[in-house]
Design a protein around this motif. Sequence first.
Motif, PDB file in Angstrom:
ATOM      1  N   PHE A   1       5.566 -10.617 -29.043  1.00 29.05           N
ATOM      2  CA  PHE A   1       6.246 -10.938 -27.785  1.00 29.05           C
ATOM      3  C   PHE A   1       5.451 -12.008 -27.049  1.00 29.05           C
ATOM      4  CE2 PHE A   1       8.014  -6.719 -28.591  1.00 29.05           C
ATOM      5  CZ  PHE A   1       9.350  -6.903 -28.256  1.00 29.05           C
ATOM      6  N   PRO A   2       5.469 -13.261 -27.535  1.00 30.76           N
ATOM      7  CA  PRO A   2       4.647 -14.325 -26.933  1.00 30.76           C
ATOM      8  C   PRO A   2       5.024 -14.631 -25.486  1.00 30.76           C
ATOM      9  CG  PRO A   2       6.231 -15.233 -28.507  1.00 30.76           C
ATOM     10  CD  PRO A   2       6.267 -13.751 -28.675  1.00 30.76           C
ATOM     11  N   GLU A   3       6.247 -14.316 -25.085  1.00 36.44           N
ATOM     12  CA  GLU A   3       6.664 -14.562 -23.704  1.00 36.44           C
ATOM     13  C   GLU A   3       6.500 -13.326 -22.822  1.00 36.44           C
ATOM     14  OE1 GLU A   3       7.438 -17.577 -22.667  1.00 36.44           O
ATOM     15  OE2 GLU A   3       7.061 -18.264 -24.718  1.00 36.44           O
ATOM     16  N   GLY A   4       5.805 -12.314 -23.333  1.00 37.63           N
ATOM     17  CA  GLY A   4       5.573 -11.102 -22.548  1.00 37.63           C
ATOM     18  C   GLY A   4       6.575 -10.012 -22.879  1.00 37.63           C
ATOM     19  N   ALA A   5       6.141  -8.762 -22.750  1.00 36.53           N
ATOM     20  CA  ALA A   5       7.002  -7.606 -23.020  1.00 36.53           C
ATOM     21  C   ALA A   5       7.132  -6.781 -21.750  1.00 36.53           C
ATOM     22  CB  ALA A   5       6.425  -6.757 -24.149  1.00 36.53           C
ATOM     23  N   SER A   6       8.337  -6.360 -21.423  1.00 36.84           N
ATOM     24  CA  SER A   6       8.561  -5.564 -20.216  1.00 36.84           C
ATOM     25  C   SER A   6       8.400  -4.078 -20.511  1.00 36.84           C
ATOM     26  CB  SER A   6       9.957  -5.832 -19.644  1.00 36.84           C
ATOM     27  OG  SER A   6      10.952  -5.523 -20.593  1.00 36.84           O
ATOM     28  N   ILE A   7       7.931  -3.334 -19.502  1.00 37.27           N
ATOM     29  CA  ILE A   7       7.723  -1.891 -19.616  1.00 37.27           C
ATOM     30  C   ILE A   7       8.430  -1.220 -18.450  1.00 37.27           C
ATOM     31  CG2 ILE A   7       6.031  -0.029 -19.647  1.00 37.27           C
ATOM     32  CD1 ILE A   7       4.012  -2.036 -20.718  1.00 37.27           C
ATOM     33  N   ASP A   8       9.229  -0.220 -18.759  1.00 40.81           N
ATOM     34  CA  ASP A   8       9.980   0.526 -17.755  1.00 40.81           C
ATOM     35  C   ASP A   8       9.441   1.946 -17.701  1.00 40.81           C
ATOM     36  OD1 ASP A   8      11.942   1.360 -15.965  1.00 40.81           O
ATOM     37  OD2 ASP A   8      13.334   1.879 -17.570  1.00 40.81           O
ATOM     38  N   GLY A   9       9.262   2.490 -16.503  1.00 41.83           N
ATOM     39  CA  GLY A   9       8.742   3.847 -16.390  1.00 41.83           C
ATOM     40  C   GLY A   9       8.887   4.383 -14.981  1.00 41.83           C
TER      41      GLY A   9
ATOM     42  N   LEU B   1       0.818  -1.214   0.000  1.00 43.37           N
ATOM     43  CA  LEU B   1       0.000   0.000   0.000  1.00 43.37           C
ATOM     44  C   LEU B   1       0.851   1.263   0.000  1.00 43.37           C
ATOM     45  CD1 LEU B   1      -2.765  -1.031   2.572  1.00 43.37           C
ATOM     46  CD2 LEU B   1      -2.869  -1.081   0.077  1.00 43.37           C
ATOM     47  N   SER B   2       2.145   1.112   0.158  1.00 40.69           N
ATOM     48  CA  SER B   2       3.028   2.277   0.192  1.00 40.69           C
ATOM     49  C   SER B   2       3.663   2.482  -1.181  1.00 40.69           C
ATOM     50  CB  SER B   2       4.126   2.090   1.246  1.00 40.69           C
ATOM     51  OG  SER B   2       4.907   0.959   0.947  1.00 40.69           O
ATOM     52  N   VAL B   3       3.396   3.650  -1.755  1.00 42.49           N
ATOM     53  CA  VAL B   3       3.920   3.986  -3.075  1.00 42.49           C
ATOM     54  C   VAL B   3       4.539   5.371  -2.999  1.00 42.49           C
ATOM     55  CG1 VAL B   3       3.359   4.349  -5.500  1.00 42.49           C
ATOM     56  CG2 VAL B   3       2.164   2.585  -4.212  1.00 42.49           C
ATOM     57  N   THR B   4       5.717   5.521  -3.553  1.00 44.27           N
ATOM     58  CA  THR B   4       6.413   6.805  -3.517  1.00 44.27           C
ATOM     59  C   THR B   4       6.517   7.391  -4.915  1.00 44.27           C
ATOM     60  OG1 THR B   4       7.738   6.030  -1.653  1.00 44.27           O
ATOM     61  CG2 THR B   4       8.516   7.995  -2.815  1.00 44.27           C
ATOM     62  N   PRO B   5       5.944   8.603  -5.136  1.00 42.56           N
ATOM     63  CA  PRO B   5       6.057   9.243  -6.443  1.00 42.56           C
ATOM     64  C   PRO B   5       7.511   9.406  -6.873  1.00 42.56           C
ATOM     65  CG  PRO B   5       4.415  10.378  -5.136  1.00 42.56           C
ATOM     66  CD  PRO B   5       5.105   9.388  -4.211  1.00 42.56           C
ATOM     67  N   MET B   6       7.732   9.265  -8.182  1.00 42.58           N
ATOM     68  CA  MET B   6       9.022   9.374  -8.847  1.00 42.58           C
ATOM     69  C   MET B   6       9.887   8.139  -8.678  1.00 42.58           C
ATOM     70  SD  MET B   6       8.208  11.935 -10.390  1.00 42.58           S
ATOM     71  CE  MET B   6       9.592  11.738 -11.520  1.00 42.58           C
ATOM     72  N   HIS B   7       9.378   7.109  -7.991  1.00 46.20           N
ATOM     73  CA  HIS B   7      10.085   5.835  -7.990  1.00 46.20           C
ATOM     74  C   HIS B   7       9.888   5.158  -9.344  1.00 46.20           C
ATOM     75  CE1 HIS B   7      10.858   4.780  -3.478  1.00 46.20           C
ATOM     76  NE2 HIS B   7      11.375   5.924  -3.844  1.00 46.20           N
ATOM     77  N   ARG B   8      10.889   4.441  -9.784  1.00 42.41           N
ATOM     78  CA  ARG B   8      10.796   3.751 -11.063  1.00 42.41           C
ATOM     79  C   ARG B   8      10.075   2.420 -10.888  1.00 42.41           C
ATOM     80  NH1 ARG B   8      12.898   6.259 -14.881  1.00 42.41           N
ATOM     81  NH2 ARG B   8      12.651   4.534 -16.327  1.00 42.41           N
ATOM     82  N   PHE B   9       9.463   1.946 -11.980  1.00 38.84           N
ATOM     83  CA  PHE B   9       8.821   0.637 -11.945  1.00 38.84           C
ATOM     84  C   PHE B   9       9.227  -0.146 -13.187  1.00 38.84           C
ATOM     85  CE2 PHE B   9       5.805   3.065 -14.503  1.00 38.84           C
ATOM     86  CZ  PHE B   9       5.474   2.173 -15.503  1.00 38.84           C
ATOM     87  N   LEU B  10       9.155  -1.456 -13.061  1.00 40.60           N
ATOM     88  CA  LEU B  10       9.413  -2.362 -14.176  1.00 40.60           C
ATOM     89  C   LEU B  10       8.331  -3.422 -14.127  1.00 40.60           C
ATOM     90  CD1 LEU B  10      11.272  -3.249 -16.513  1.00 40.60           C
ATOM     91  CD2 LEU B  10      12.566  -4.587 -14.859  1.00 40.60           C
ATOM     92  N   SER B  11       7.578  -3.552 -15.202  1.00 40.48           N
ATOM     93  CA  SER B  11       6.494  -4.528 -15.229  1.00 40.48           C
ATOM     94  C   SER B  11       6.569  -5.333 -16.515  1.00 40.48           C
ATOM     95  CB  SER B  11       5.133  -3.834 -15.102  1.00 40.48           C
ATOM     96  OG  SER B  11       4.887  -3.033 -16.245  1.00 40.48           O
ATOM     97  N   ILE B  12       5.749  -6.373 -16.567  1.00 37.66           N
ATOM     98  CA  ILE B  12       5.709  -7.215 -17.760  1.00 37.66           C
ATOM     99  C   ILE B  12       4.245  -7.448 -18.116  1.00 37.66           C
ATOM    100  CG2 ILE B  12       5.812  -9.355 -16.407  1.00 37.66           C
ATOM    101  CD1 ILE B  12       7.447 -10.548 -18.744  1.00 37.66           C
ATOM    102  N   GLY B  13       3.943  -7.454 -19.418  1.00 38.22           N
ATOM    103  CA  GLY B  13       2.567  -7.636 -19.854  1.00 38.22           C
ATOM    104  C   GLY B  13       2.478  -8.557 -21.057  1.00 38.22           C
ATOM    105  N   TYR B  14       1.289  -9.117 -21.256  1.00 38.38           N
ATOM    106  CA  TYR B  14       1.042 -10.041 -22.365  1.00 38.38           C
ATOM    107  C   TYR B  14      -0.040  -9.486 -23.281  1.00 38.38           C
ATOM    108  CZ  TYR B  14       3.657 -13.474 -19.655  1.00 38.38           C
ATOM    109  OH  TYR B  14       4.636 -14.125 -18.954  1.00 38.38           O
ATOM    110  N   GLY B  15      -0.021  -9.944 -24.516  1.00 42.84           N
ATOM    111  CA  GLY B  15      -1.048  -9.535 -25.463  1.00 42.84           C
ATOM    112  C   GLY B  15      -0.498  -9.163 -26.825  1.00 42.84           C
ATOM    113  N   ARG B  16       0.814  -8.874 -26.904  1.00 40.91           N
ATOM    114  CA  ARG B  16       1.411  -8.540 -28.196  1.00 40.91           C
ATOM    115  C   ARG B  16       1.839  -9.814 -28.909  1.00 40.91           C
ATOM    116  NH1 ARG B  16       4.861  -3.231 -28.842  1.00 40.91           N
ATOM    117  NH2 ARG B  16       5.393  -4.515 -30.636  1.00 40.91           N
ATOM    118  N   PRO B  17       1.391 -10.019 -30.152  1.00 43.55           N
ATOM    119  CA  PRO B  17       1.727 -11.251 -30.867  1.00 43.55           C
ATOM    120  C   PRO B  17       3.221 -11.418 -31.137  1.00 43.55           C
ATOM    121  CG  PRO B  17       0.673  -9.667 -32.345  1.00 43.55           C
ATOM    122  CD  PRO B  17       0.534  -9.130 -30.955  1.00 43.55           C
TER     123      PRO B  17
END
Length: 213
Positions: free
Chosen positions: A105-113, A87-103
Motif C-alpha cells: 500500500f504505497p499510498e497508505g492504508a486506512s484503518i477503521d476501529g 483533548l476531548s475523546v469519547t469512548p466508543m466513538h469510531r475512528f478512521l486513520s491512515i498509515g504508511y509502511g506496508r509495501p
Amino acid sequence: MSWEEVKRATVAIAAAEDGIIRGTGFFFSSDGYFLTCAHVVEAAGGWEQVRVQGKSVSLVYLGDSRQDDFAVLQITGYQGEGVPLSLSVTPMHRFLSIGYGRPDFPEGASIDGAITDINPQANFGNLPMLRLAAGHEPFMAGASIRLGENWAERIDQELEQCDYFLLLLSSQSATSEMVTEEVRRARELRDRREEKKPVILPIRVNFPMDSAL
C-alpha cells in the motif's frame, strides 16, 4: 474536517539513508509542525535522518519510545493543511486513520476501529492512554497475491507484519511443504520477538486428533 483533508495532512516518514518508510506522521499546523512517534524517529536513525516528502526536518521535541513515545518536528516552508488536535475523546466513538509502511500500500492504508476506553498505562507513568480496537486485514496467498508478484517474497512480507497466523490443519495442509515452510518462518519470527508475534492459531478442519503431524 473531511477525510480527504486528513489524508493530505498525513505523511510517510522515511529514512535518509535508504529511503525506506519507517512510519507515519501528520501535520497539525499550517506552519509545518507535525507529530509522529519517537520510535519511528529512532527507526529512521535519529531526527537528522528523518525525511518527509524528500525534505529534512527541524527538531522541536523528541520523547523516548519507553516513556513519552512521540516527537514534534517541523518542515520549513511547508505549504499545506494541518489536522487540529483535540483533548476531548469519547469512548466508543469510531475512528478512521491512515498509515504508511506496508509495501503493498504505497499510498497508505486506512484503518477503521473504535475508541474502547481511556485508562492509565503503567509503562508510561500511569498517564491516561487511549485504547483502540481496530479491525484486522486478512491475507490469504491464493486470493491476495496478484499475477506477476513473487509469491515467496510477498508471503515473507506478510508474515513479517502479521499479528496472527491462522493455520488450518487438514489432511492436505498437514503434508504441504509450502505450509510447513510458512509455519517454520512464522515460528522463527515469533521466537525472536519480544512481543511473540505472529501468534500461531491452529484449527483442525476434518482432521482427526490422533492423526500424525
